[in-house]
Design a protein around this motif. Structure first.
Motif, mmCIF file in Angstrom:
data_model
loop_
_atom_site.group_PDB
_atom_site.id
_atom_site.type_symbol
_atom_site.label_atom_id
_atom_site.label_comp_id
_atom_site.label_asym_id
_atom_site.label_seq_id
_atom_site.Cartn_x
_atom_site.Cartn_y
_atom_site.Cartn_z
ATOM 1 N N GLN A 77 94.239 -4.617 32.613
ATOM 2 C CA GLN A 77 92.800 -4.416 32.520
ATOM 3 C C GLN A 77 92.464 -3.248 31.587
ATOM 4 O O GLN A 77 91.556 -3.346 30.757
ATOM 5 N N MET A 78 93.230 -2.161 31.712
ATOM 6 C CA MET A 78 93.005 -1.000 30.845
ATOM 7 C C MET A 78 93.155 -1.392 29.386
ATOM 8 O O MET A 78 92.356 -1.016 28.538
ATOM 9 N N CYS A 79 94.181 -2.147 29.111
ATOM 10 C CA CYS A 79 94.435 -2.543 27.728
ATOM 11 C C CYS A 79 93.308 -3.444 27.222
ATOM 12 O O CYS A 79 92.818 -3.283 26.105
ATOM 13 N N ARG A 80 92.867 -4.351 28.092
ATOM 14 C CA ARG A 80 91.808 -5.270 27.697
ATOM 15 C C ARG A 80 90.509 -4.520 27.407
ATOM 16 O O ARG A 80 89.787 -4.838 26.471
ATOM 17 N N ASP A 81 90.216 -3.489 28.225
ATOM 18 C CA ASP A 81 88.914 -2.841 28.149
ATOM 19 C C ASP A 81 88.806 -1.784 27.060
ATOM 20 O O ASP A 81 87.729 -1.245 26.823
ATOM 21 N N ILE A 82 89.897 -1.467 26.399
ATOM 22 C CA ILE A 82 89.823 -0.469 25.322
ATOM 23 C C ILE A 82 89.340 -1.141 24.047
ATOM 24 O O ILE A 82 89.737 -2.257 23.729
ATOM 25 N N ASP A 83 88.487 -0.435 23.350
ATOM 26 C CA ASP A 83 87.952 -0.960 22.108
ATOM 27 C C ASP A 83 89.041 -0.869 21.033
ATOM 28 O O ASP A 83 89.520 0.223 20.741
ATOM 29 N N ALA A 84 89.469 -1.997 20.489
ATOM 30 C CA ALA A 84 90.492 -1.961 19.441
ATOM 31 C C ALA A 84 90.486 -3.272 18.674
ATOM 32 O O ALA A 84 90.072 -4.309 19.193
ATOM 33 N N LYS A 86 90.975 -22.103 33.758
ATOM 34 C CA LYS A 86 90.095 -22.537 34.842
ATOM 35 C C LYS A 86 89.317 -21.359 35.447
ATOM 36 O O LYS A 86 88.114 -21.407 35.604
ATOM 37 N N THR A 87 90.062 -20.302 35.773
ATOM 38 C CA THR A 87 89.409 -19.223 36.529
ATOM 39 C C THR A 87 88.949 -18.049 35.662
ATOM 40 O O THR A 87 88.273 -17.154 36.153
ATOM 41 N N GLY A 88 89.374 -18.010 34.390
ATOM 42 C CA GLY A 88 88.968 -16.884 33.533
ATOM 43 C C GLY A 88 89.829 -15.655 33.773
ATOM 44 O O GLY A 88 90.549 -15.576 34.771
ATOM 45 N N THR A 89 89.739 -14.704 32.852
ATOM 46 C CA THR A 89 90.627 -13.538 32.926
ATOM 47 C C THR A 89 90.386 -12.739 34.204
ATOM 48 O O THR A 89 91.325 -12.270 34.828
ATOM 49 N N ASP A 90 89.116 -12.608 34.611
ATOM 50 C CA ASP A 90 88.863 -11.822 35.819
ATOM 51 C C ASP A 90 89.495 -12.474 37.034
ATOM 52 O O ASP A 90 89.999 -11.786 37.926
ATOM 53 N N GLY A 91 89.465 -13.795 37.037
ATOM 54 C CA GLY A 91 90.069 -14.516 38.148
ATOM 55 C C GLY A 91 91.552 -14.209 38.265
ATOM 56 O O GLY A 91 92.064 -13.941 39.356
ATOM 57 N N LEU A 139 96.724 -13.408 26.418
ATOM 58 C CA LEU A 139 95.403 -14.043 26.442
ATOM 59 C C LEU A 139 94.413 -13.217 27.262
ATOM 60 O O LEU A 139 93.231 -13.146 26.928
ATOM 61 N N ILE A 140 94.901 -12.584 28.309
ATOM 62 C CA ILE A 140 93.999 -11.773 29.135
ATOM 63 C C ILE A 140 93.562 -10.501 28.404
ATOM 64 O O ILE A 140 92.397 -10.133 28.406
ATOM 65 N N ALA A 172 100.367 -21.543 34.743
ATOM 66 C CA ALA A 172 99.648 -20.263 34.789
ATOM 67 C C ALA A 172 98.538 -20.255 33.750
ATOM 68 O O ALA A 172 97.428 -19.770 34.004
ATOM 69 N N LEU A 173 98.841 -20.795 32.576
ATOM 70 C CA LEU A 173 97.846 -20.796 31.508
ATOM 71 C C LEU A 173 96.669 -21.710 31.867
ATOM 72 O O LEU A 173 95.511 -21.369 31.612
ATOM 73 N N SER A 174 96.951 -22.853 32.494
ATOM 74 C CA SER A 174 95.845 -23.723 32.905
ATOM 75 C C SER A 174 94.952 -22.996 33.897
ATOM 76 O O SER A 174 93.726 -23.091 33.832
#
Ligand SMILES: Cc1cc2nc3c(=O)[nH]c(=O)nc-3n(C[C@H](O)[C@H](O)[C@H](O)COP(=O)(O)O)c2cc1C
Ligand code: SF4
Ligand code: SF4
Ligand code: SF4
Ligand code: FES
Lengths: 574, 240, 179
Positions: free
Chosen positions: A234-241, A204-209, A280-281, A198-200
């Protein structure tokens, strides 16, 4: 394995240095308090007064608050429990398998009353809500180690081992056998997980992938609420912190559920990879597995897995040699409280406090552990996420229904020939499930534990999916010989025992309902009391602060609605 | 920004809860564990309102622009009535023998929601009093676990004298001192925590009947401030 | 109304304060008497309850005799009314519920200050005490409740006239008090 006789009997001289060393290893952090208390409890079989006072002084927490925490959690005690602490699992399935008689037998043999330490302070026999072994009930824990498939013979042997002070690690190994009981495999259990796959894919595809794959897979949280996992991450990733956390909810308190225990034991790598993926995401550096203390015996196994993954660069700094891919995981123990499965109570518990749910909003994704954005997901959610990241969303979407995509693990127990773990695609009918697990003469099924749904034999064509019957982990089967009201009573008692006590409707309402259901069960309830149950239920549903209070009246209300004849009959005989 | 509360327009600003906005607009929503001076708590649940058809606690729920909030309706008050009855059943509330009677918020909210009928079987907890402090007394069986004293002592007095121990129906107020007694704690009668208790659990000594029963706060004015309690008439039929 | 309504009243574990309040309705009791006939009541000194329309009870249930009387009232009265704080919640006598019954008896009759001839009375004529003083609704079904310690004459009068006129009972806010 922990040895009973190695456990230092409580001894004033040792307490202070022991506490000091713990405090030091926790960097004097007050939020580690609960972990320290669990360690002290494990060491001494209780938390001695000296330890409380020392902790109070060292961590600058009032001793009354420390006692308040001890009194909150079922596994922490203010009085010495002794060299042998036996906790019988007290779920409805254990009771159906004869646990009550066995508890009595052990108590008689040892000369103790349930819940009270023996006069010589060597042994305590008590009960806890459900230890997640419903497929091998009746079960118990001895000093934290699970004993499965108990019977009178084994109880007799246990009593002898205790009386002869045989350390627990010298007890026969077959006493501690925990079976996997995998009964049906589908997409997820068909083949072993490829470590790191999964990590590979992530690199390869990036977080959006990966988020796209998760969206396609339609993955919804496996912990109960069914929230879309991709959206949460996604919500957690997109919050400024500046900091973020990933929390794996391994509190599995739902009676009759054992899928998380199974996954942690059998598929730990998949789960850990899912947690790492999420870290990581979202950009978190730290993951925490909140492991219920009933599963403490799995801690070492998990620690070993984590260590191995660090060695293989699958965890820690520079994961898969990628710069900045830093993420590590720590295991923290619960201390016996069903409410700590509720995500905000879990976070309070992680911060070392009583497990009282928080006011929401804000939700954990915006303000969670230490006030930072936190993803809380169930063990099985992380497990599926790792697979989806590897195999793709479409692969998962090849099974299931429109709204309920893919497959799901079920913990099946009760009156059937083959209790255990079943992986089914969503959308199966209950009767199909009953056929597969060899159930006959079924009277009722409880889907998703006491807070879920009662399904009687006239509705077995209902489907297990979000569109019809949302299915959590637990699937308990009751045949025609079972006393349905007795089962309802067990569930009502469970909620009264597990209410955190914070808000009025649940603290008072669960006690009132439990008393009234006891009266219904004994055939003494009046119509007025039945009406009262409905009023209390309405008040709890509408005004309780969290999901526990809002669902606690379901067992009795569903029985009243679906099987009114049970109540009129009682009325006549009573 | 504004919302409608029982037909009345209530303006609010960013970050206000429904309760904040209502209090600012001098509109009463019943509450026991809330005090605008402290962080919202959300334990008593008597501030329950229906916001766009969903039940929420007004003291913790952020106000939403354009929403419809119902508070003083029979649907909502009937739930509050049960909540108050639950608090009465759980503790020991013998108003005729309580020094707080007439200035007690629990009692006043019970009047407000029209609680006439006792409902539930009483829990009859064993008596627990702490009279160790020279100026204050605690009757634990009247405590409704609102944690106002906990918050006042922690957040304003900087003392952490009070906290809650235990779980479920065993939850109870405890005192931070070696003996567990108030008299041995840092508590002082001039603390903010000393006059915060909404009920007769944490009471000053020697002052019980300074104001006679019948002439107290809620004997004169109802808790919502609007309906004044009429002095008991000696004769004549009250209007139907 | 051709036939008068029959009313019975009694005081269980109460102080007769509620009955005093009933008498406080003064001359209006004469209006009432036009409409009702008193059966068993401290006001009539009749000791047994016949078939009645309304039973009014002050005081909670503290002993076995209270329970018997209460059952008798329930069996014979169409409408049963709990009058006053003690009937509703146990009231002052229920303060003993916070203690062990034997501890209370010891304190009153054995160890208490100023006790002469210590000893818990055990005359078989005395009804035995219940473990806890119970509000009436925990023992029998109650139809109406009038709070107050005691409820004012006003509330009692309004209540009775409403019942007699067959109107719904609705105690206005200004008349609700628990003390
Ligand atoms: C009373 C209560 C108990 C809960 N117990 C658990 C639990 O044991 N395990 C769990 O994963 N979620 C539990 N939940 C749900 C969590 O609050 C939360 O929704 C979940 O962990 C989110 O993860 P998911 O999106 O992966 O399902 C519980 C919720 C409530 C209200
Ligand atoms: S509903 Fe129950 S568990 Fe939830 S906050 Fe209230 S008392 Fe606690
Ligand atoms: S605290 Fe309030 S409700 Fe309780 S007895 Fe005192 S006055 Fe009555
Ligand atoms: S003592 Fe009073 S202020 Fe403190 S928690 Fe109890 S009711 Fe609230
Ligand atoms: S005032 Fe809102 S819950 Fe108490």
């Amino acid at each position: 394995m922990h040895s009973a006789t190695n456990m230092p009997r409580f001894d004033t001289e040792h307490v202070i240095p022991f506490v000091d060393s713990l405090v030091l290893s926790a960097n004097k952090r007050a939020d580690r308090l609960l972990q320290l208390l669990v360690e002290i409890q494990t060491q001494y079989s209780f938390v001695p007064d000296q330890a409380i006072l020392r902790l109070a002084e060292q961590l600058a927490i009032p001793s009354s608050e420390i006692r308040g925490i001890i009194e909150f959690y079922s596994f922490l005690h203010l009085v010495e429990q002794g060299d042998f602490q036996i906790h019988f699992s007290d779920s409805v399935i254990d009771r159906m398998s004869g646990s009550k008689v066995l508890i009595q037998q052990l108590c008689d043999r040892l000369g103790v009353s349930p819940g009270e330490p023996r006069a010589d302070g060597r042994v305590t026999v008590s009960t806890v809500s459900c230890i997640g072994m419903a497929d091998q009930a009746p079960a118990a824990l001895v000093n934290g180690y699970p004993l499965t498939k108990l019977d009178s013979k084994r109880i007799k042997a246990m009593a002898q081992l205790i009386e002869s002070s045989t350390p627990v690690d010298e007890w026969p190994a077959d006493f501690f056998l925990v079976s996997n009981n995998i009964r049906r495999r589908d997409l997820l259990l068909a083949a072993p997980f490829q470590e790191g796959s999964a990590l590979s894919h992530l690199f390869k595809t990036g977080t959006d992938g990966i988020l796209d794959k998760l969206s396609r897979s339609g993955l919804r949280g496996r912990g109960g609420a069914g929230f879309k996992t991709a959206a949460k991450w996604q919500m957690c990733r997109d919050i400024d912190a500046d900091e973020r956390y990933v929390i794996c909810n391994a509190d599995e308190g739902e009676p009759g559920s054992f899928k998380d225990r199974f996954l942690l034991e059998t598929c730990a790598d998949d789960v850990i990879e899912g947690i790492t993926l999420c870290g990581l995401i979202t950009g978190a550096n730290k993951g925490i597995i909140y492991l219920r203390v009933e599963y403490r015996y799995l801690k070492q196994h998990l620690e070993e897995r984590l260590a191995r993954r660090r060695d293989k660069a699958l965890l820690g700094e520079g994961i898969l040699d990628q710069d900045g891919a830093d993420f590590d995981i720590e295991i923290r123990l619960g201390a016996g409280a069903y409410i700590c499965g509720e995500e905000s109570a879990l976070i309070e518990s992680l911060e070392g406090k009583r497990g009282i749910p928080r006011n929401r909003p804000p939700y954990p994704v915006t303000s969670g552990y230490m006030g930072k954005p936190s993803v809380v997901n169930n063990v099985a959610t992380f497990f599926v996420a790792a697979w989806v990241a590897t195999k793709g969303g479409n692969w998962f979407a090849s099974k299931g229904t429109a709204e309920s995509i893919g497959t799901k693990l079920f913990s099946i127990s009760g009156d059937c020939r083959y209790p255990g773990i079943y992986e089914f695609p969503f959308g199966l009918t209950i009767s199909k499930v009953l056929d597969e697990c060899g159930a006959s003469e079924t009277q009722a099924v409880q889907v998703t534990g006491p807070a879920g749904n009662l399904v009687l034999s006239d509705s077995l064509e209902r489907k297990l999916c979000y569109e019809d019957l949302p299915a959590g982990g637990s699937f308990m089967i009751f045949n025609k010989s079972r006393d349905l009201l007795g089962i309802v009573k067990t569930f009502s008692d469970f909620f009264a025992h597990e209410s955190c006590g914070f808000c009025t409707p649940c603290r008072v309402g669960t006690s009132l309902i439990s008393d009234l259901v006891t009266r219904v069960h004994s055939g003494h309830a009046t119509q007025q009391e039945l009406d009262q149950i409905q009023i209390i239920a309405e008040v709890m549903n509408t005004s309780s602060r969290c999901g526990l209070g809002r669902t606690a009246s379901r067992p009795i209300m569903q029985a009243l609605q679906q099987a009114p004849e049970l109540f009129t009959h009682r009325g006549e005989t009573g | 920004m504004s919302f409608i509360l029982d037909g009345k327009n209530i303006p609010f600003k960013e970050g206000d809860t429904i309760m904040d906005a209502a209090l600012n607009a001098d509109t009463y929503i019943p509450h026991l564990c809330h005090d605008p001076e402290f962080v919202p708590h959300g334990s008593c649940r008597v501030c329950l309102v229906s916001c766009n058809g969903r039940y929420v606690s007004a003291c913790t729920q952020p106000a939403v622009d354009g929403s419809e909030v119902e508070s003083n309706t029979e649907a909502v008050n009937s739930i509050r009535r049960e909540l108050v009855a639950m608090l009465f059943a759980e503790g020991v509330h013998i108003c005729p023998a309580c020094e707080k009677s007439g200035s007690c918020k629990l009692q006043a909210v019970a009047y407000y929601v029209g609680l006439l009928t006792p409902r539930y079987e009483h829990f009859n907890p064993p008596g627990r009093l702490d009279a160790s402090h020279p100026d204050m007394i605690i009757d634990f069986n009247r405590c409704i676990l609102c944690e106002l004293c906990v918050r006042a002592s922690r957040d304003m007095d900087g003392k952490r004298v009070f906290s809650i121990s235990g779980r479920g129906s065993e939850a109870s107020l405890v005192i931070n001192s070696e003996s567990g007694k108030l008299g041995d704690s840092l508590f002082d009668v001039s603390d903010r925590a000393a006059d915060i208790c909404p009920v007769g659990a944490l009471l000053p000594k020697h002052k019980g009947y300074e104001v006679p029963i019948g002439q107290r706060r809620y004997d004169i004015t109802a808790i919502d401030g609007a309906a004044a309690r009429e002095p008991v008439k000696k004769s004549g039929k009250s209007d139907d | 109304m051709t036939e008068k309504l029959k009313v019975a009243t009694t005081s269980l574990a109460g102080c007769f304060g509620c009955h005093m309040s009933l008498l406080d309705i003064d001359t209006r009791i004469m209006d009432l008497v036009q409409l009702v006939e008193f059966d068993r009541s401290p006001l009539t000194d009749i000791k047994t309850v016949g078939k009645c329309d309304i039973g009014i009870i002050e005081g909670g249930a503290a002993n076995t005799e209270n329970i018997e009387v209460l059952q008798m009232f329930r069996d014979n009265c169409k409408i049963l009314v709990s009058l006053g704080a003690c009937a509703l919640n146990g009231g002052v006598p229920a303060m003993r519920n916070q203690f062990d019954l034997n501890a209370c008896l010891d304190e009153s009759f054995v160890n208490g200050a100023g006790v002469v001839n210590p000893g818990v009375p055990d005359d078989p004529e005395l009804p035995s005490l219940l473990d806890k003083v119970q509000p009436l609704h925990e023992v029998v079904k109650i139809d109406y409740y009038i709070p107050g310690c005691p409820p004012s004459a006003e509330v009692i009068y309004d209540f009775l006239t409403r019942i007699l006129e067959g109107k719904p009972v609705d105690i206005p806010y200004a008349q609700i008090r628990y003390d």
